[in-house]
Structures are given as structure tokens and as C-alpha cells.
Design a protein around this motif. Structure first.
Motif, PDB file in Angstrom:
ATOM      1  N   MET A   1       0.846  -1.204   0.000  1.00  0.00           N
ATOM      2  CA  MET A   1       0.000   0.000   0.000  1.00  0.00           C
ATOM      3  C   MET A   1       0.879   1.252   0.000  1.00  0.00           C
ATOM      4  N   THR A   2       0.576   2.191  -0.872  1.00  0.00           N
ATOM      5  CA  THR A   2       1.355   3.413  -0.979  1.00  0.00           C
ATOM      6  C   THR A   2       1.166   4.282   0.259  1.00  0.00           C
ATOM      7  N   ARG A   3       2.268   4.764   0.794  1.00  0.00           N
ATOM      8  CA  ARG A   3       2.193   5.617   1.971  1.00  0.00           C
ATOM      9  C   ARG A   3       1.564   6.966   1.618  1.00  0.00           C
ATOM     10  N   THR A   4       0.595   7.390   2.414  1.00  0.00           N
ATOM     11  CA  THR A   4      -0.057   8.673   2.189  1.00  0.00           C
ATOM     12  C   THR A   4       0.817   9.787   2.747  1.00  0.00           C
ATOM     13  N   VAL A   5       1.018  10.852   1.969  1.00  0.00           N
ATOM     14  CA  VAL A   5       1.813  11.981   2.455  1.00  0.00           C
ATOM     15  C   VAL A   5       1.017  13.280   2.490  1.00  0.00           C
ATOM     16  N   ARG A   6      -0.141  13.302   1.858  1.00  0.00           N
ATOM     17  CA  ARG A   6      -0.967  14.522   1.868  1.00  0.00           C
ATOM     18  C   ARG A   6      -1.666  14.643   3.220  1.00  0.00           C
ATOM     19  N   PHE A   7      -1.345  15.667   3.964  1.00  0.00           N
ATOM     20  CA  PHE A   7      -1.868  15.861   5.319  1.00  0.00           C
ATOM     21  C   PHE A   7      -3.394  15.834   5.345  1.00  0.00           C
ATOM     22  N   GLU A   8      -4.018  16.473   4.341  1.00  0.00           N
ATOM     23  CA  GLU A   8      -5.481  16.584   4.352  1.00  0.00           C
ATOM     24  C   GLU A   8      -6.176  15.252   4.108  1.00  0.00           C
ATOM     25  N   HIS A   9      -5.455  14.266   3.606  1.00  0.00           N
ATOM     26  CA  HIS A   9      -6.028  12.945   3.344  1.00  0.00           C
ATOM     27  C   HIS A   9      -5.733  11.951   4.466  1.00  0.00           C
ATOM     28  N   MET A  10      -4.971  12.367   5.463  1.00  0.00           N
ATOM     29  CA  MET A  10      -4.512  11.435   6.497  1.00  0.00           C
ATOM     30  C   MET A  10      -5.422  11.460   7.720  1.00  0.00           C
ATOM     31  N   ARG A  11      -5.590  10.287   8.312  1.00  0.00           N
ATOM     32  CA  ARG A  11      -6.328  10.167   9.572  1.00  0.00           C
ATOM     33  C   ARG A  11      -5.387  10.507  10.727  1.00  0.00           C
ATOM     34  N   GLU A  14      -2.580   8.104  11.318  1.00  0.00           N
ATOM     35  CA  GLU A  14      -1.568   8.130  10.261  1.00  0.00           C
ATOM     36  C   GLU A  14      -0.639   9.328  10.427  1.00  0.00           C
ATOM     37  N   ILE A  15      -1.208  10.470  10.805  1.00  0.00           N
ATOM     38  CA  ILE A  15      -0.397  11.672  11.021  1.00  0.00           C
ATOM     39  C   ILE A  15       0.602  11.437  12.153  1.00  0.00           C
ATOM     40  N   LEU A  16       0.113  10.863  13.246  1.00  0.00           N
ATOM     41  CA  LEU A  16       0.992  10.617  14.398  1.00  0.00           C
ATOM     42  C   LEU A  16       2.055   9.578  14.075  1.00  0.00           C
ATOM     43  N   ALA A  17       1.683   8.540  13.345  1.00  0.00           N
ATOM     44  CA  ALA A  17       2.645   7.493  12.999  1.00  0.00           C
ATOM     45  C   ALA A  17       3.749   8.032  12.098  1.00  0.00           C
ATOM     46  N   GLU A  18       3.369   8.864  11.128  1.00  0.00           N
ATOM     47  CA  GLU A  18       4.379   9.428  10.227  1.00  0.00           C
ATOM     48  C   GLU A  18       5.275  10.403  10.969  1.00  0.00           C
ATOM     49  N   LYS A  19       4.694  11.183  11.893  1.00  0.00           N
ATOM     50  CA  LYS A  19       5.511  12.130  12.659  1.00  0.00           C
ATOM     51  C   LYS A  19       6.506  11.400  13.556  1.00  0.00           C
ATOM     52  N   ALA A  20       6.088  10.251  14.100  1.00  0.00           N
ATOM     53  CA  ALA A  20       7.003   9.452  14.917  1.00  0.00           C
ATOM     54  C   ALA A  20       8.131   8.877  14.059  1.00  0.00           C
ATOM     55  N   ILE A  51       7.037  19.118  -6.197  1.00  0.00           N
ATOM     56  CA  ILE A  51       8.337  18.899  -5.568  1.00  0.00           C
ATOM     57  C   ILE A  51       8.171  18.443  -4.125  1.00  0.00           C
ATOM     58  N   ALA A  52       7.253  19.076  -3.392  1.00  0.00           N
ATOM     59  CA  ALA A  52       7.028  18.702  -1.997  1.00  0.00           C
ATOM     60  C   ALA A  52       6.549  17.259  -1.887  1.00  0.00           C
ATOM     61  N   LEU A  53       5.608  16.865  -2.733  1.00  0.00           N
ATOM     62  CA  LEU A  53       5.084  15.498  -2.697  1.00  0.00           C
ATOM     63  C   LEU A  53       6.170  14.485  -3.060  1.00  0.00           C
ATOM     64  N   GLY A  54       6.923  14.773  -4.098  1.00  0.00           N
ATOM     65  CA  GLY A  54       7.975  13.861  -4.513  1.00  0.00           C
ATOM     66  C   GLY A  54       9.065  13.717  -3.463  1.00  0.00           C
ATOM     67  N   THR A  55       9.402  14.827  -2.799  1.00  0.00           N
ATOM     68  CA  THR A  55      10.433  14.791  -1.775  1.00  0.00           C
ATOM     69  C   THR A  55       9.963  14.025  -0.542  1.00  0.00           C
ATOM     70  N   ALA A  56       8.710  14.268  -0.123  1.00  0.00           N
ATOM     71  CA  ALA A  56       8.166  13.572   1.046  1.00  0.00           C
ATOM     72  C   ALA A  56       8.089  12.071   0.815  1.00  0.00           C
ATOM     73  N   LYS A  57       7.719  11.665  -0.387  1.00  0.00           N
ATOM     74  CA  LYS A  57       7.649  10.235  -0.696  1.00  0.00           C
ATOM     75  C   LYS A  57       9.030   9.589  -0.649  1.00  0.00           C
ATOM     76  N   GLU A  58      10.042  10.404  -0.941  1.00  0.00           N
ATOM     77  CA  GLU A  58      11.408   9.879  -0.964  1.00  0.00           C
ATOM     78  C   GLU A  58      12.025   9.807   0.426  1.00  0.00           C
ATOM     79  N   ILE A  59      11.864  10.859   1.239  1.00  0.00           N
ATOM     80  CA  ILE A  59      12.586  10.911   2.520  1.00  0.00           C
ATOM     81  C   ILE A  59      11.677  10.900   3.736  1.00  0.00           C
ATOM     82  N   GLY A  60      10.353  10.949   3.542  1.00  0.00           N
ATOM     83  CA  GLY A  60       9.436  10.935   4.669  1.00  0.00           C
ATOM     84  C   GLY A  60       8.831  12.292   4.946  1.00  0.00           C
ATOM     85  N   GLY A  61       7.864  12.316   5.868  1.00  0.00           N
ATOM     86  CA  GLY A  61       7.204  13.553   6.225  1.00  0.00           C
ATOM     87  C   GLY A  61       5.837  13.676   5.587  1.00  0.00           C
TER      88      GLY A  61
END
Length: 261
Positions: A1-11, A14-20, A51-61
Motif C-alpha cells: 500500500m502506498t504511503r499517504t503523504v498529503r496531510f489533508e487525506h490522512m487520519r 496516520e499523522i501521528l505514525a508518520e511524525k514518529a 516537488i514537496a510530494l515527490g520529496t516527502a515520498k522519498e525521505i518521509g514527512g
């Protein structure tokens, strides 16, 4: 499953898990601005968001919703001369040239900073260790304002703020970056279906900067063509060129952030 990086689409979970996993938030910004008759007004924020989406998918956030905001200042006499204006005493802000049919939505610099501060305050309250502003707009005064705020917030809060501006050159493409010229028009063609090159004349007459509200990077450096026309004719733009530019832009930002972080 593709990791979600768009804040507005995250539960919330998911937001807390990605921040951790990676306490990193991206804030893409750019003004709604004239880029000639062929390109959409949202070109700069579209570039920043990609650019922001591509970078987040690569390094996280996570990536916050794109903020359609930007600022510009009045052009000086030397710049107006480079852009082909005979009357260099005119008051022209950014790319809002007299021949344009629609004005750009530029914010005054103090309002721009106030709105951006509000976003930074919210992200600091969220507890992000690192906040990266990705700007799709290269105005000198905007870049200076972003750098000041980044330093201020990094020194006065528990968050580190980094401001980066899109605009690298990929290998193998001869067109230099600019405003509304071939390079940026190609990026817009890759990012959307809203580019219409038929709005330019079909003949081979070279496009003058002051007539179309577009420029190449050398004009911004006060090194215009003798006839004050645009290097990198937007009529030669292609989505394939734009793809290569955007992939290079993401790669460059990723490399910069890896060095910084």
C-alpha cells in the motif's frame, strides 16, 4: 500500500505514525501569477506541490495543502530596461506588465509574511521538528523574507524551518530557466493540461519580454538579448522536457535536504 503523504487525506493515527517516523512537514507555496497567455496562473504553486510530494515520498514527512501566496516588488530602472521598456520610470510590480490582460494576485510583503507566520505557528504547535517551505516563486524579495523567517523560527522555537526555492537545471536541456519561457512552460505542460500554445502567434517572430510578460533567466541577470526577446521560446515547450525538469527539481531538493538533515 502506498504511503499517504498529503496531510489533508490522512487520519489522526496516520499523522501521528508518520511524525514518529519522520517529524517533517512540507509547506508548498506560490502565487497566482501571470506567466504569459498560454500558461495557467497556478504554475508556481503546482511546481512547489509536485516537488514537496515527490520529496516527502522519498525521505518521509507530510505535505500540507498548497498555499496560493506570493509577493513581488516594483521593478527598478535597470531591470525595466533589460525587459525592453523605454520608459524606465514606470511603476511595474513583478510580472504585471502593462500589456497583460489579467493582474497577478500578489500579496504585499507584510501580508505575505503575516499569513506565512500563521502557518508556521500552526506547524510549530503540531510539534514538527523540521518544517520545509517549498517555494515555486523565485522573487528576490520573497526569497529574502523566507530566509529571515526560517532563521527566526529556527532560533526562537523548537522547530527547524528551512526555505527552499525550486529551479534547478536538468542535464541535457539547453533552455535556461526563466518566467514563462520554454523551461517553465514545459513544466506546466507536464503538470497540467491547461497550457494552450495557440495563444501565441504561429509565425516565427521572436517574443519580446515586455509584450508578453515573460523572461529568461539572463534578463533577470540584466543580460538581455540585444532585441530584448526571450531565450527559450515557450512555443517549443513539451511535456517531456517538463518531466525531466521536474524530476531533476525533486532530485535536487531531496539531495539538499539529505545533506541538511
Amino acid at each position: 500500500m502506498t504511503r499517504t503523504v498529503r496531510f489533508e487525506h490522512m487520519r489522526p493515527g496516520e499523522i501521528l505514525a508518520e511524525k514518529a517516523r519522520k517529524s517533517l512537514a512540507f509547506l508548498p507555496i506560490g502565487p497566482l501569477e501571470w506567466h504569459g497567455p498560454a500558461m495557467p496562473f497556478g504554475t508556481d504553486p503546482m511546481i512547489a506541490e509536485y516537488i514537496a510530494l515527490g520529496t516527502a515520498k522519498e525521505i518521509g514527512g507530510v505535505v500540507l495543502p498548497t498555499v496560493y501566496i506570493g509577493t513581488e516588488r516594483e521593478r527598478g530602472a535597470d531591470m525595466l530596461d533589460a525587459m525592453g521598456f523605454e520608459d524606465t520610470s514606470q511603476y511595474i510590480v513583478g510580472q504585471d506588465f502593462p500589456a497583460n490582460t489579467v493582474k497577478s494576485l500578489y500579496f504585499k510583503e507584510d501580508i505575505f509574511c503575516t499569513i506565512l507566520r500563521a502557518w508556521l505557528d500552526l506547524l510549530v504547535r503540531q510539534g514538527y521538528e523540521t518544517i520545509v517551505i517549498i517555494s515555486g516563486h523565485g522573487a528576490e524579495n520573497q526569497g529574502a523574507a523566507l530566509e529571515r523567517m526560517a532563521r527566526e523560527y529556527s532560533c526562537e522555537t523548537d522547530s527547524r524551518v528551512i526555505a527552499l526555492t525550486a529551479g534547478p537545471m536538468p542535464d541535457g536541456l539547453t533552455e535556461e530557466l526563466g518566467h514563462g519561457n520554454c523551461a517553465e512552460c514545459s513544466m506546466a505542460m507536464f503538470l497540467s493540461d491547461d497550457v494552450d500554445l495557440s495563444t501565441y502567434p504561429a509565425d516565427q517572430e521572436r517574443l519580446k519580454s515586455n509584450a508578453w510578460g515573460i523572461n529568461d533567466v539572463f534578463t533577470f541577470m540584466l543580460q538581455p538579448n540585444e532585441d530584448k526577446t526571450v531565450r527559450g521560446d515557450p512555443r517549443t515547450a513539451t511535456a517531456e522536457k517538463g518531466k525531466r525538469y521536474m524530476e531533476c527539481a525533486v532530485r535536487t531538493i531531496v539531495e539538499k535536504l539529505k545533506e541538511i538533515l
